[in-house]
Design a protein around this motif. Structure first.
Motif, PDB file in Angstrom:
ATOM      1  N   PRO A 100       0.804  -1.229   0.000  1.00  0.00           N
ATOM      2  CA  PRO A 100       0.000   0.000   0.000  1.00  0.00           C
ATOM      3  C   PRO A 100       0.832   1.272   0.000  1.00  0.00           C
ATOM      4  CG  PRO A 100      -0.129  -1.130   2.122  1.00  0.00           C
ATOM      5  CD  PRO A 100       0.524  -2.070   1.169  1.00  0.00           C
ATOM      6  N   ASP A 101       2.087   1.173   0.405  1.00  0.00           N
ATOM      7  CA  ASP A 101       2.958   2.349   0.450  1.00  0.00           C
ATOM      8  C   ASP A 101       4.073   2.224  -0.584  1.00  0.00           C
ATOM      9  OD1 ASP A 101       1.621   3.569   2.655  1.00  0.00           O
ATOM     10  OD2 ASP A 101       2.581   2.088   3.961  1.00  0.00           O
ATOM     11  N   ASP A 102       4.449   3.360  -1.131  1.00  0.00           N
ATOM     12  CA  ASP A 102       5.527   3.428  -2.108  1.00  0.00           C
ATOM     13  C   ASP A 102       6.752   4.068  -1.441  1.00  0.00           C
ATOM     14  OD1 ASP A 102       7.198   3.690  -4.235  1.00  0.00           O
ATOM     15  OD2 ASP A 102       5.935   5.083  -5.377  1.00  0.00           O
ATOM     16  N   TYR A 103       7.800   3.263  -1.265  1.00  0.00           N
ATOM     17  CA  TYR A 103       8.996   3.728  -0.557  1.00  0.00           C
ATOM     18  C   TYR A 103      10.103   4.186  -1.511  1.00  0.00           C
ATOM     19  CZ  TYR A 103       6.922   1.514   3.542  1.00  0.00           C
ATOM     20  OH  TYR A 103       6.083   1.167   4.564  1.00  0.00           O
ATOM     21  N   SER A 104       9.807   4.277  -2.780  1.00  0.00           N
ATOM     22  CA  SER A 104      10.862   4.524  -3.759  1.00  0.00           C
ATOM     23  C   SER A 104      11.360   5.966  -3.754  1.00  0.00           C
ATOM     24  CB  SER A 104      10.374   4.153  -5.165  1.00  0.00           C
ATOM     25  OG  SER A 104       9.236   4.925  -5.531  1.00  0.00           O
ATOM     26  N   ASN A 105      10.545   6.914  -3.271  1.00  0.00           N
ATOM     27  CA  ASN A 105      10.925   8.324  -3.366  1.00  0.00           C
ATOM     28  C   ASN A 105      11.070   8.981  -1.997  1.00  0.00           C
ATOM     29  OD1 ASN A 105      10.829   8.436  -6.284  1.00  0.00           O
ATOM     30  ND2 ASN A 105       8.591   8.307  -6.093  1.00  0.00           N
ATOM     31  N   SER A 140      16.067  -8.194   3.815  1.00  0.00           N
ATOM     32  CA  SER A 140      15.218  -9.087   4.611  1.00  0.00           C
ATOM     33  C   SER A 140      13.831  -8.451   4.682  1.00  0.00           C
ATOM     34  CB  SER A 140      15.820  -9.370   5.993  1.00  0.00           C
ATOM     35  OG  SER A 140      15.971  -8.190   6.755  1.00  0.00           O
ATOM     36  N   ASP A 141      13.388  -8.029   5.852  1.00  0.00           N
ATOM     37  CA  ASP A 141      12.023  -7.519   5.974  1.00  0.00           C
ATOM     38  C   ASP A 141      11.977  -6.007   6.165  1.00  0.00           C
ATOM     39  OD1 ASP A 141      13.199  -7.657   8.456  1.00  0.00           O
ATOM     40  OD2 ASP A 141      11.382  -8.275   9.501  1.00  0.00           O
ATOM     41  N   GLY A 142      13.070  -5.304   5.893  1.00  0.00           N
ATOM     42  CA  GLY A 142      13.045  -3.850   5.938  1.00  0.00           C
ATOM     43  C   GLY A 142      12.378  -3.267   4.705  1.00  0.00           C
ATOM     44  N   ARG A 143      11.934  -2.004   4.813  1.00  0.00           N
ATOM     45  CA  ARG A 143      11.271  -1.338   3.688  1.00  0.00           C
ATOM     46  C   ARG A 143      12.188  -0.353   2.966  1.00  0.00           C
ATOM     47  NH1 ARG A 143       8.477  -4.963   4.477  1.00  0.00           N
ATOM     48  NH2 ARG A 143       6.197  -5.052   4.567  1.00  0.00           N
ATOM     49  N   MET A 144      13.386  -0.128   3.482  1.00  0.00           N
ATOM     50  CA  MET A 144      14.304   0.812   2.849  1.00  0.00           C
ATOM     51  C   MET A 144      15.423   0.065   2.150  1.00  0.00           C
ATOM     52  SD  MET A 144      14.601   3.973   5.569  1.00  0.00           S
ATOM     53  CE  MET A 144      14.811   2.989   7.063  1.00  0.00           C
ATOM     54  N   SER A 145      15.786   0.550   0.966  1.00  0.00           N
ATOM     55  CA  SER A 145      16.957   0.013   0.281  1.00  0.00           C
ATOM     56  C   SER A 145      18.197   0.367   1.085  1.00  0.00           C
ATOM     57  CB  SER A 145      17.059   0.617  -1.122  1.00  0.00           C
ATOM     58  OG  SER A 145      17.330   2.014  -1.040  1.00  0.00           O
ATOM     59  N   VAL A 146      19.331  -0.223   0.746  1.00  0.00           N
ATOM     60  CA  VAL A 146      20.546   0.078   1.516  1.00  0.00           C
ATOM     61  C   VAL A 146      20.917   1.555   1.397  1.00  0.00           C
ATOM     62  CG1 VAL A 146      21.459  -2.273   1.506  1.00  0.00           C
ATOM     63  CG2 VAL A 146      21.962  -0.755  -0.421  1.00  0.00           C
ATOM     64  N   ARG A 147      20.674   2.166   0.245  1.00  0.00           N
ATOM     65  CA  ARG A 147      20.959   3.600   0.104  1.00  0.00           C
ATOM     66  C   ARG A 147      20.038   4.421   1.010  1.00  0.00           C
ATOM     67  NH1 ARG A 147      23.563   6.641  -3.559  1.00  0.00           N
ATOM     68  NH2 ARG A 147      23.790   4.879  -4.992  1.00  0.00           N
ATOM     69  N   VAL A 303      15.534  -0.684  13.018  1.00  0.00           N
ATOM     70  CA  VAL A 303      14.672   0.041  12.095  1.00  0.00           C
ATOM     71  C   VAL A 303      14.277  -0.835  10.911  1.00  0.00           C
ATOM     72  CG1 VAL A 303      16.663   1.054  10.872  1.00  0.00           C
ATOM     73  CG2 VAL A 303      14.417   2.165  10.739  1.00  0.00           C
ATOM     74  N   HIS A 304      12.988  -0.824  10.602  1.00  0.00           N
ATOM     75  CA  HIS A 304      12.445  -1.491   9.421  1.00  0.00           C
ATOM     76  C   HIS A 304      11.769  -0.486   8.486  1.00  0.00           C
ATOM     77  CE1 HIS A 304      12.903  -4.975  12.088  1.00  0.00           C
ATOM     78  NE2 HIS A 304      12.775  -5.752  11.022  1.00  0.00           N
ATOM     79  N   TYR A 305      11.139   0.532   9.050  1.00  0.00           N
ATOM     80  CA  TYR A 305      10.360   1.515   8.296  1.00  0.00           C
ATOM     81  C   TYR A 305      10.964   2.899   8.476  1.00  0.00           C
ATOM     82  CZ  TYR A 305       6.839  -2.176   8.097  1.00  0.00           C
ATOM     83  OH  TYR A 305       6.170  -3.365   7.883  1.00  0.00           O
ATOM     84  N   PRO A 306      10.793   3.789   7.505  1.00  0.00           N
ATOM     85  CA  PRO A 306      11.409   5.120   7.606  1.00  0.00           C
ATOM     86  C   PRO A 306      10.675   6.058   8.542  1.00  0.00           C
ATOM     87  CG  PRO A 306      10.126   4.957   5.596  1.00  0.00           C
ATOM     88  CD  PRO A 306      10.118   3.584   6.200  1.00  0.00           C
ATOM     89  N   ASN A 307       9.398   5.792   8.842  1.00  0.00           N
ATOM     90  CA  ASN A 307       8.604   6.730   9.630  1.00  0.00           C
ATOM     91  C   ASN A 307       8.637   6.411  11.118  1.00  0.00           C
ATOM     92  OD1 ASN A 307       7.227   4.368   8.912  1.00  0.00           O
ATOM     93  ND2 ASN A 307       5.226   5.284   9.267  1.00  0.00           N
ATOM     94  N   VAL A 308       9.805   5.981  11.607  1.00  0.00           N
ATOM     95  CA  VAL A 308       9.993   5.723  13.036  1.00  0.00           C
ATOM     96  C   VAL A 308      11.115   6.617  13.537  1.00  0.00           C
ATOM     97  CG1 VAL A 308       9.174   3.342  12.874  1.00  0.00           C
ATOM     98  CG2 VAL A 308      11.613   3.828  12.579  1.00  0.00           C
ATOM     99  N   PRO A 350       6.183   7.351   3.503  1.00  0.00           N
ATOM    100  CA  PRO A 350       6.054   6.905   2.108  1.00  0.00           C
ATOM    101  C   PRO A 350       4.807   7.495   1.465  1.00  0.00           C
ATOM    102  CG  PRO A 350       5.326   5.175   3.587  1.00  0.00           C
ATOM    103  CD  PRO A 350       5.885   6.263   4.461  1.00  0.00           C
ATOM    104  N   SER A 351       4.814   7.536   0.145  1.00  0.00           N
ATOM    105  CA  SER A 351       3.632   7.985  -0.601  1.00  0.00           C
ATOM    106  C   SER A 351       2.736   6.793  -0.894  1.00  0.00           C
ATOM    107  CB  SER A 351       4.062   8.665  -1.904  1.00  0.00           C
ATOM    108  OG  SER A 351       4.861   7.780  -2.683  1.00  0.00           O
TER     109      SER A 351
END
Length: 436
Positions: A100-105, A140-147, A303-308, A350-351
């Protein structure tokens, strides 16, 4: 003779008139208005029943026609509900569906300086490294790329990070390669693995290969073999988030990771230290155990998600800003930490993923029909199994109420349908009369 002949003639004429009257009776009845042809002609002495119409062929024909139509409508409704339920439930068990969320940007266009408002736990401790000892990427189960993971850490005041994806070293190696190539020493990456099973999670830090993983429920000997293998490779072993591991698994009344080894057993097996802060949880008893036994004290965002938020930073003082120097200081137990239970204020969100909404009506239906039962499996082992026995429970009460409200809906629909059809028939009749 003449008298007898006249009597016979009169009798014959009367018979002919009676026959003529019988022959003319049907002609008279056929000329009756059509609206009365289906109603029996009764004289004033006949007693009529108010239910007599229900015994007529016309009523039986209409009842048969309605019953067949109702049956067709019910079968159609059942088929539609069945198809929608099958599609929806099937999608919920389908891998690879859009998130449901787009983490690419993601954008991390801020800089946090925790040193400006926090003091070390050891107030006189000097440091130039702020390390996150526990993080996850899309390996693994994170939502962010290594960058994105590196950018998130820089924005939150870190200049070193341990990338520890579940049961694989690949994310850590990819992050280290990227940092060395493009980040100009703004952040140091230390590859690691979060060894994950149904008994404990532990970070295997400072190694360059994936060690033996499994089984999902290892024996004491299995765990000791992993610890020894890491030490043989020159790495260190940190046991993670004991409060999280021992928290009661919902619905099972047992710990999330059953049969977790004790602090004393883990020390005897050769672990190097413990994670005393995970996210916003400060494990004070474990910190005391580390102090009493001269063990490494590590903090981690997990950390798994950016909004923490970021809550803790492991502090190190090094002469050379390298992975090896940082690891040497950790092994020497020369560390402290900053801790903020509230966490940093600035977040990245994320958007929306437009691809998700294409299937959302069906997956939402699947979520609804999935609520008719509970399929509990407990905590995931990160090795393809679960840590508690599967419990399937059918919610009969909810199914019963679903059928009840479906029945009410059908009754309301049929009443509304009958009213609409009667109104339409009345309109057509008035239109027909006005046009004559």
């Amino acid at each position: 003779m003449s008298t007898s002949s006249n009597a016979s003639s009169n009798l014959l004429n009367r018979l002919r008139k009676n026959q003529d009257s019988r022959d003319e009776a049907p002609l008279y009845r056929e000329e009756l208005p059509s609206s009365t042809t289906s109603i029996p002609l009764l004289d004033s002495t006949t007693k009529t029943s108010p239910f007599q119409y229900f015994r007529t062929p016309e009523f039986r024909h209409r009842a048969r026609t309605y019953s067949l139509g109702l049956l067709v409508r019910l079968l159609t409704l059942i088929v539609i509900i069945g198809v929608l339920a099958a599609i929806g439930i099937g999608l919920t068990y389908t891998d690879g569906l859009p998130d449901p969320d787009d983490y690419s940007n993601l954008q991390f266009n801020w800089t946090t300086n925790p040193s400006s408002y926090l003091r070390p736990f050891n107030t006189t401790f000097q440091y130039n490294v702020l390390l996150d000892g526990h993080s996850h990427s899309t390996y693994s189960d994170g939502r962010m790329s290594v960058r994105q993971l590196l950018d998130w850490h820089i924005a939150n005041g870190y200049n070193a990070v341990i990338v520890s994806d579940h049961n694989t070293i690949e994310g850590g190696l990819a992050a280290e390669k990227l940092a060395l190539a493009e980040y100009n020493s703004s952040i140091v990456v230390i590859p690691a693995i979060e060894y994950s099973c149904c008994r404990l999670h532990m970070n295997l830090i400072g190694i360059n290969q994936t060690v033996t993983i499994g089984p999902p429920v290892p024996t004491d000997q299995d765990l000791q073999a992993v610890i020894k293998q890491v030490h043989d490779l020159g790495g260190i072993v940190i046991v993670n988030h004991i409060p999280w591991s021992n928290t009661t698994e919902d619905g099972y009344e047992v710990p999330r990771l059953p049969n977790h080894p004790s602090l004393s057993d883990l020390k005897a097996w050769g672990v190097d230290g413990f994670e005393i802060i995970n996210q916003g949880t400060f494990d004070y008893p474990t910190m005391q155990f580390c102090q009493e036994n001269n063990l490494i004290q590590m903090t981690g965002t997990d950390v798994h998600y950016p909004n923490v938020p970021a809550n803790a930073w492991t502090l190190i003082q090094t002469a050379n800003y390298t992975k090896e120097s940082i690891l040497n200081e950790i092994k020497a137990r020369r560390t402290s930490f900053l801790f903020d239970p509230t966490g940093t204020n600035t977040r990245s969100y994320p958007s929306e993923n437009s691809a998700y909404w294409k299937l959302a009506p069906l997956t939402t239906l699947g979520d609804y029909f999935n609520s008719f039962y509970s399929d509990s499996k407990g905590m995931y082992s990160f090795q393809g199994t679960f840590c508690q026995p599967e419990v399937l429970e059918v919610h009969n009460s909810m199914i019963g109420w679903f059928i009840f409200w479906l029945f009410i809906s059908v009754v309301v629909f049929e009443l509304v349908r009958a009213g609409v059809m009667a109104l339409w028939s009345l309109v057509r009749r008035k239109t027909s009369i006005s046009s004559q």
